[in-house]
Design a protein around this motif. Structure first.
Motif, PDB file in Angstrom:
ATOM      1  N   VAL B  47       0.843  -1.199   0.000  1.00 48.92           N
ATOM      2  CA  VAL B  47       0.000   0.000   0.000  1.00 48.92           C
ATOM      3  C   VAL B  47       0.880   1.251   0.000  1.00 48.92           C
ATOM      4  O   VAL B  47       0.657   2.194  -0.776  1.00 48.92           O
ATOM      5  N   PHE B  50       2.576   1.687  -3.346  1.00 46.00           N
ATOM      6  CA  PHE B  50       1.558   2.107  -4.320  1.00 46.00           C
ATOM      7  C   PHE B  50       1.318   3.616  -4.187  1.00 46.00           C
ATOM      8  O   PHE B  50       1.281   4.342  -5.180  1.00 46.00           O
ATOM      9  N   LEU B  51       1.177   4.083  -2.929  1.00 51.53           N
ATOM     10  CA  LEU B  51       0.975   5.518  -2.686  1.00 51.53           C
ATOM     11  C   LEU B  51       2.150   6.332  -3.220  1.00 51.53           C
ATOM     12  O   LEU B  51       1.964   7.344  -3.903  1.00 51.53           O
ATOM     13  N   GLY B  54       2.105   6.471  -6.929  1.00 51.13           N
ATOM     14  CA  GLY B  54       1.030   7.360  -7.366  1.00 51.13           C
ATOM     15  C   GLY B  54       1.409   8.827  -7.206  1.00 51.13           C
ATOM     16  O   GLY B  54       1.162   9.657  -8.090  1.00 51.13           O
ATOM     17  N   ILE B  55       2.046   9.148  -6.086  1.00 51.70           N
ATOM     18  CA  ILE B  55       2.492  10.527  -5.834  1.00 51.70           C
ATOM     19  C   ILE B  55       3.531  10.954  -6.873  1.00 51.70           C
ATOM     20  O   ILE B  55       3.454  12.032  -7.455  1.00 51.70           O
ATOM     21  N   TRP B  57       4.018   9.688  -9.827  1.00 49.98           N
ATOM     22  CA  TRP B  57       3.401   9.794 -11.155  1.00 49.98           C
ATOM     23  C   TRP B  57       2.683  11.137 -11.286  1.00 49.98           C
ATOM     24  O   TRP B  57       2.818  11.840 -12.288  1.00 49.98           O
ATOM     25  N   ASN B  58       1.948  11.513 -10.265  1.00 49.44           N
ATOM     26  CA  ASN B  58       1.182  12.753 -10.275  1.00 49.44           C
ATOM     27  C   ASN B  58       2.100  13.975 -10.392  1.00 49.44           C
ATOM     28  O   ASN B  58       1.896  14.862 -11.229  1.00 49.44           O
ATOM     29  N   HIS B  60       5.261  14.006 -11.369  1.00 48.88           N
ATOM     30  CA  HIS B  60       5.997  13.889 -12.626  1.00 48.88           C
ATOM     31  C   HIS B  60       5.160  14.460 -13.771  1.00 48.88           C
ATOM     32  O   HIS B  60       5.677  15.153 -14.651  1.00 48.88           O
ATOM     33  N   LEU B 179       0.149  13.320  -0.315  1.00 48.16           N
ATOM     34  CA  LEU B 179      -1.071  12.853  -0.963  1.00 48.16           C
ATOM     35  C   LEU B 179      -1.833  14.013  -1.596  1.00 48.16           C
ATOM     36  O   LEU B 179      -2.423  13.879  -2.669  1.00 48.16           O
ATOM     37  N   PRO B 181      -2.046  16.761  -3.852  1.00 49.40           N
ATOM     38  CA  PRO B 181      -1.191  17.063  -5.002  1.00 49.40           C
ATOM     39  C   PRO B 181      -0.575  18.445  -4.850  1.00 49.40           C
ATOM     40  O   PRO B 181      -1.077  19.289  -4.104  1.00 49.40           O
TER      41      PRO B 181
END
Lengths: 192, 192, 192, 192
Positions: B47, B50-51, B54-55, B57-58, B60, B179, B181
């Protein structure tokens, strides 16, 4: 956030998930029919997970097509959905390896339930973004199909502890019920 | 170098990394609750990773959106970032399998630290390319959030050898802290 | 054949290869420094393969950018190149697991050699398609850099049977030599 | 349904399948020539599956290029094709690990047969969508090549139980026979 890159990233995750689930399908030890039969439960579970991922991909596509602007909340709701879907290989393998024992069958249902809730959250955020009088809101309506599915998954979880096969049948029936793409949405958006 | 192809390639790598980390989550041996509980530490680590993915990717995504021209240096800085991120499945598995023993926890922090440094280098190169008076430079400012995160990862590494759980808590807290953004950037770019 | 879809497919394969090679890096058994040290040779091999895949992706990008029309021959030459690159995870794992024993080191070199030949074939087909007086043909020129690399890989193969470390040093040096992106091409195309 | 997203998703699946098949190619135990030789049957099967996936990707590309509108039926016919292709890693591994024993060889043929039927269904749906007087319909014609291939796969299945090597030779020959891209289609569409 550009919609195109969110779609491309989601498509990548869908493509990988739908493909790696089969990686759990290890070549059986031996070359007899009974060796092949031993991977049958896992194979059937793979077929079911493949169907579910195909259904989610299809509906996700229609949903995002209807979406005009992506904000941070939608981005994270989307990742939240992908998170539960990413557990498909794990639960497919666990339930399949154990000929549908109670606990793995219940956990499979729990992941289906949580993915359906995550989808509902994503859908609600997109409708809110669009406005309640949008075509998407009209097309989804009260979303009885989605809510009924969530309810069925949730009901199947306790059943799995007594009769795992009934829970499995519920999962399979709900998948068949979704195989028909969401015509309401497809229809409504075509008219747009 | 076209930006589109760099984004597509990076998205592919992000999608794969976020998905294959869960492949390390092997189906437990047995179908009891205790068997399920045995994969819990690995699941929690999954988890967290994954977070983080995701962070990254966002952020970037926002960073590259702000970027107009890609030269060789940016291309390699991007690959350098992807290299450290590609070690996530390895460190997630190692730390998770060993109930957060000191060394795996420290190595997890080292990878977080090196990824944050690589992100900083990529960001600096893009700002240099844009010019110091660009909107991106203004939006990032002194980048206190990024620098503080790097500092926290670095501080957690020695702590892991004494109290691995404190180091783990630091990793989790920094993730929660990201988290949300990067509104500065999202804001500044929207005005553009 | 549309260039866009060939690029997207190739990017997908590059992204997967660069990412799954690290999947071979299994979490060590144990949590001691010596356990971590035991994965070091495999880790170094992973770094080298990551660099090679990054270099190929970068050069492939410049090559296809210069290409206007894709015919069946180019499509298959591209798949041929991807085939040899797809063996990277296998050879990285085999050479890394065996602390660079002679045969795995030689096979690693053979895959590098065959990939460089496949790249040369793809490049030649694209130049033929463009015409010999094209900017691409002028930029590549006699392609001394490419030919020298192929020659070095080929020479390192027999050496691997006597002094595997020399062969490994050759592979690493050629990679460093290519880290600088192909400026001739980048330059020539920028002027276009 | 937008064609672009269907193509991108399919390309992702093709890229993953063509790449992960090689993941089954585990590094041999030992560093001798005989250890390397022990992976040879699996390697040859990998080459064959790589060729088949390359052929399907190429033909799939031409087919979708000819397609103007995607409806739900085409979407599911496409997923159905991808389903059978997703079994390639499994059958490649099983047949390769067992030096082409009868049952794995027959199952390999069955997957080839079912994939060819799925391709035929997809092609028929697209032709129906286009209208029988479309360029695509004219280019495909009676599709003797496709039908003959399906027939050969089906015939090879019973043969595999007596002489697996003959069945394997049939699979390899049909692949070579398709290596030449479908010129009818390429030709007809170019004139469009």
């Amino acid at each position: 956030m550009e919609k195109g890159r969110l779609e491309a990233f989601s498509d990548g995750v869908f493509a990988i998930l739908i493909t790696i689930t089969v990686l759990e399908l290890k070549a059986p030890h031996g070359v007899s029919l009974s060796a092949l039969a031993s991977v049958l439960p896992l194979f059937l579970n793979y077929v079911l997970s493949f169907l579910y991922l195909g259904i989610y991909w299809n509906n996700h596509h229609h949903l995002l097509k209807a979406c005009r602007r992506i904000h941070g909340g939608i981005m994270w709701a989307n990742l939240h959905l992908l998170f539960w879907l990413s557990l498909f290989p794990f639960v497919t393998d666990w339930a399949g390896e154990n000929h549908s024992a109670p606990l793995p069958t219940a956990i499979y249902g729990a992941v289906l339930f949580l993915a359906s809730v995550a989808y509902f959250v994503l859908q609600s955020l997109i409708i809110t973004e669009q406005g309640c009088d949008s075509k998407l809101a009209a097309a989804i309506g009260a979303d009885r199909k989605g809510k009924l599915s969530s309810l069925l998954y949730a009901s199947a979880i306790p059943v799995a502890f007594f009769q795992p096969w009934i829970a499995q049948a519920v999962y399979a029936l709900v998948a068949l019920f979704w195989l028909v793409p969401d015509r309401r949405l497809a229809q409504a958006l075509k008219e747009a």
